[in-house]
Design an enzyme around this catalytic site. Structure first.
Site, PDB file in Angstrom:
ATOM      1  N   ASP A 294       0.853  -1.181   0.000  1.00 21.97           N
ATOM      2  CA  ASP A 294       0.000   0.000   0.000  1.00 21.97           C
ATOM      3  C   ASP A 294       0.896   1.240   0.000  1.00 21.97           C
ATOM      4  O   ASP A 294       2.100   1.155   0.262  1.00 21.97           O
ATOM      5  CB  ASP A 294      -0.954  -0.010   1.208  1.00 21.97           C
ATOM      6  CG  ASP A 294      -2.143   0.920   0.988  1.00 21.97           C
ATOM      7  OD1 ASP A 294      -2.124   1.722   0.026  1.00 21.97           O
ATOM      8  OD2 ASP A 294      -3.109   0.862   1.780  1.00 21.97           O
TER       9      ASP A 294
HETATM   10  C1  BGC Z   1      -5.061   3.170  -0.004  1.00 19.19           C
HETATM   11  C2  BGC Z   1      -5.108   2.107  -1.077  1.00 19.19           C
HETATM   12  C3  BGC Z   1      -4.993   2.748  -2.426  1.00 19.19           C
HETATM   13  C4  BGC Z   1      -3.742   3.596  -2.484  1.00 19.19           C
HETATM   14  C5  BGC Z   1      -3.551   4.302  -3.810  1.00 19.19           C
HETATM   15  C6  BGC Z   1      -3.906   4.107  -0.162  1.00 19.19           C
HETATM   16  O1  BGC Z   1      -4.038   5.181   0.702  1.00 19.19           O
HETATM   17  O2  BGC Z   1      -5.040   2.564   1.266  1.00 19.19           O
HETATM   18  O3  BGC Z   1      -6.297   1.376  -0.983  1.00 19.19           O
HETATM   19  O4  BGC Z   1      -5.014   1.787  -3.438  1.00 19.19           O
HETATM   20  O5  BGC Z   1      -3.822   4.591  -1.476  1.00 19.19           O
HETATM   21  O6  BGC Z   1      -4.482   5.305  -3.999  1.00 19.19           O
END
Ligand code: BGC
Length: 732
Positions: A294
């Site tokens: 993530d």
């Molecule tokens: C989120 C993810 C997401 C990523 C990219 C993160 O803050 O937890 O679910 O895919 O950002 O936007």
């Protein structure tokens, strides 16, 4: 070499050239070229090995981290993530996009939220949802989609409740598999997330009420922050509640990638957690795809490298060249580890056809927006959940003279915030759709509900008042409390509903929430529908349900409590939001309805519950050879939807091993015309009967008597029977 040898060499050369030409033409549609790894008759493993062998050390290291810092911001033509590839060997760039509600890259079809999708109780709908998202992600030039979100709703306060599939792992798993198959059928690679036990954003205190649409994330948490908290979860609870949907995504959904989460799990950050990434995911489940961090979840280069993280899309620091080289030079990791990660990434790209097709074009003109809007409408119709009906619904357009539509959400597009947020191509509001549905003969008045007394006076003279009310959920911080507005500093929709209902006895409430909320006025209204965040065609779908053009198809994927103190995480800060960033999952397997059932707490509306406009009868229930079979008949006067459910009550295998009274192990979505019936069979598998045995570290079936329940919700069992296992007996 003699003449014979020369002839042979010539022949071999000719055959080689021919094969090369043939393989080049076989790859003409692709972009791989004529390299040895472009031979599509070879397995993905062999092809990945060949390409890996052609890379320099720097090139390999370069593939472990993403290359675009701006992606996280979203926006038109801005991919959420990019890996630049390696032009020298013809490895094209790989593009990544969020997410579970639709692409986060300019405008897109805003589908009903995943919580709504869960309410459909229909894996075929999940396939269609995934299919639309996959198609649009592709038509915006992406190869991988960061979805679905499958984290269990441990607390309804969770800011990302709207983005996932509710509180039950069995339902969650079925929908996740359907969604992944739909998305991957479009030729993109899904990324199931967030692995694992990422069940809260963190408590932001009363500041949570500053969460509002338009801001990228909620205000920063002051306790239990997802970025730092340690989820302390016992192994049985992990296996039975928090991991099954990921396991199904891997084993049944054939998901290509998985995203490790921000939090720590039993001490180690998820993206450097050897138990999670290596013992369970890689060795036990046999996952062959790659693990993606993530955004900002990779903290420790050697830990990430050595314990199973393959790729850090953003910001590409922990897995970026500087820190990876430092880990190599200091001997904290080595090149065979790097090779293994690169091999996984390449193997996945080969296995999912990435090299053997043209690059996807980023062009919205390719998207069939009208067809996708229709799908969004059908999913929402299947998701709207009828919670109360005291004779008010469906509304009869021909008998009405006037309708008062109340509430700002009636006149807006609403959805959740963060990476699951989607800007719709277009939308129709409930107010517009109701006006269209009733036609010019019926007077429709509207009040935004900001002044309760004024709203009540608008409602008073109408034949029916339809009040729309919603909450706001966003990634980044949890809700501070479960009322519609929380805390009630910006408005009080509950008080407004009470006043409207007092002014007009024929008041129907339509909730547009991301998950469970408190409904203190529920006994004072004549009808109550939960429409969730309904997507861009939500207005039409809601109007069609209100006026009975379709039956409300939804069933609750999460328990609606009567009081905030009833939720499984209430009353103990160690449970939630955690003390000193330690979040103790003390309720164990008693998550969601399992908690309410075990503790004898009556919910406002139970898991699995939802009414129809018609009536059904169940008969001829048989249990034989692990199969439960019964007949469902529509005994009412109109077509309707029924969702029969199978629950099992497992015997406790030993002292101190708590078993929930009921666990969902089967469900079926039926649509039946009046007078029609359907024979339904649920097959009970060994896994359905199993609990996680921590002593043997495996699934086991306890000896004893299993309760088998055919039900219409977790609290409405229509027939019970029993099943003896392992020589156990069931008392009559
Ligand atoms: C989120 C993810 C997401 C990523 C990219 C993160 O803050 O937890 O679910 O895919 O950002 O936007």
């Amino acid at each position: 070499m003699g003449a014979k040898g020369r002839r042979f060499a010539l022949l071999a050369g000719l055959v080689g050239a021919l094969l090369c030409a043939l393989s080049a033409s076989a790859n003409a549609a692709g972009r791989c070229g004529n390299h040895p790894w472009c031979d599509t008759s070879l397995s993905p493993d062999v092809r990945a090995g060949l390409l890996l062998g052609a890379l320099t050390q720097d090139e390999k290291i370069g593939l472990l981290g993403g290359d675009n810092l701006n992606g996280a911001g979203g926006g038109a033509h801005n991919h959420t993530g990019t890996s630049n590839g390696i032009p020298r060997v013809g490895l094209p760039p790989v593009y990544y996009s969020d997410g579970p509600v639709g692409p986060r890259q300019g405008s897109a079809t805003a589908l009903p939220i995943p919580m709504a999708l869960a309410a459909t109780f229909d894996p075929a709908m999940a396939f269609r949802h995934g299919d639309v998202v996959g198609n649009e992600v592709k038509d915006k030039g992406n190869d991988v989609v960061f979805a679905p979100t499958v984290n269990i709703m441990r607390t309804p306060l969770g800011g990302r409740t709207f983005e996932a599939y509710g509180e039950d792992p069995f339902l969650d798993a079925k929908l996740a598999v359907g969604w992944i198959k739909g998305a991957q059928s479009q030729g993109v690679i899904a990324d199931v997330k967030h692995f694992a036990a990422n069940n809260q954003e963190g408590d932001a205190g009363p500041a949570a009420n500053q969460s509002q649409p338009g801001l990228p994330l909620g205000p920063p948490p002051i306790a239990g922050n997802r970025m730092t908290e340690n989820s302390v979860v016992d192994e049985r609870t992990l296996r039975e509640i928090y991991l099954p949907q990921f396991e199904a995504a891997v084993k049944q959904g054939n998901v290509g990638t998985i995203m490790c989460s921000y939090n720590r799990l039993n001490g180690d950050y998820a993206c450097e957690n050897p138990h999670l990434l290596q013992d369970v995911l890689e060795r036990e489940w046999g996952f062959k795809g790659y693990v993606i961090a993530d955004y900002g979840a990779a903290h420790d280069t050697p830990g990430n490298l050595n314990n199973g993280l393959d790729f850090e899309p953003w910001p590409g620091i922990a897995m970026g060249p500087t820190l990876v080289n430092a880990a190599l030079v200091t001997g904290q990791s080595n090149m065979s580890v790097v090779d293994a990660h690169v091999r996984r990434i390449l193997r996945t790209l080969f296995a999912y056809g990435f090299f053997d097709r043209a690059a996807y074009k980023d062009d919205d003109a390719q998207i069939d927006k009208a067809a996708h809007a229709r799908t969004a409408q059908q999913i929402e119709q299947s998701a709207v959940t009828l919670l109360e009906n005291r004779g008010a619904l469906p509304l009869k357009a021909k008998k009405l003279r006037s309708v008062a539509v109340i509430g700002k959400d009636a006149n807006a597009f609403i959805t959740g915030g963060g990476s699951g947020n989607v800007t719709p191509f277009s939308f129709i509001t409930p107010l517009q759709a109701i006006k269209k549905r009733v036609g010019p003969g019926v007077q429709v008045s509207y009040d935004d509900g900001s002044n309760a007394a004024r709203a009540a006076s608008v409602a008073r003279s109408a034949d029916v008042a339809v009040v729309f009310a919603g909450d706001y959920e966003t990634e980044g911080s949890d809700r501070y409390c479960l009322t519609l507005e929380c805390p009630n500093t910006n408005g009080d929709q509950d008080a407004m509903i009470e006043q409207v209902a007092a002014a007009n006895p024929n008041t129907v409430v339509v909730l547009e929430t991301g998950g469970p909320v408190l409904t203190p006025w529920r006994d004072k209204v004549r009808g109550l529908l939960e429409a969730w965040y309904p997507g861009e065609s939500g207005g039409t779908a809601i109007a069609r349900v209100l006026f009975g053009d379709v039956d409300p198809g939804g069933r609750l994927p999460a328990t609606f409590p009567r009081a905030e103190g009833d939720i499984p995480t209430a009353g103990d800060p160690n449970k939630y939001p955690g003390v000193a960033e330690q979040v103790q999952y003390k309720e164990g397997v008693l998550v969601g309805y399992r908690w309410y059932d075990k503790n004898g707490i009556t919910p406002a509306f139970p898991f699995g519950y939802g009414l129809s406009y018609t009536r059904f009868e169940y008969s001829r229930i048989r249990l034989k050879h692990g199969k439960v079979t019964f007949t469902v008949k529509n005994v009412g006067k109109r077509r309707g939807i029924e969702v029969p459910q199978l629950y099992l009550g497992l015997p406790s295998p030993g002292p101190g091993i708590v078993q929930p009274p009921r666990q969902l192990k089967g469900f079926r979505k039926l649509s039946l015309r009046p007078g029609k019936s359907k024979r339904v069979t649920f097959t009970i598998t060994r896994r359905d009967l199993s609990y996680w045995n921590t002593a043997t570290n495996g699934w086991a079936v306890a000896r004893g008597c299993y309760r088998v329940m055919v039900a219409r919700s977790s609290r409405n069992v229509v027939r019970r029977t029993t099943l003896a296992e392992g020589g156990g007996r069931c008392r009559r």
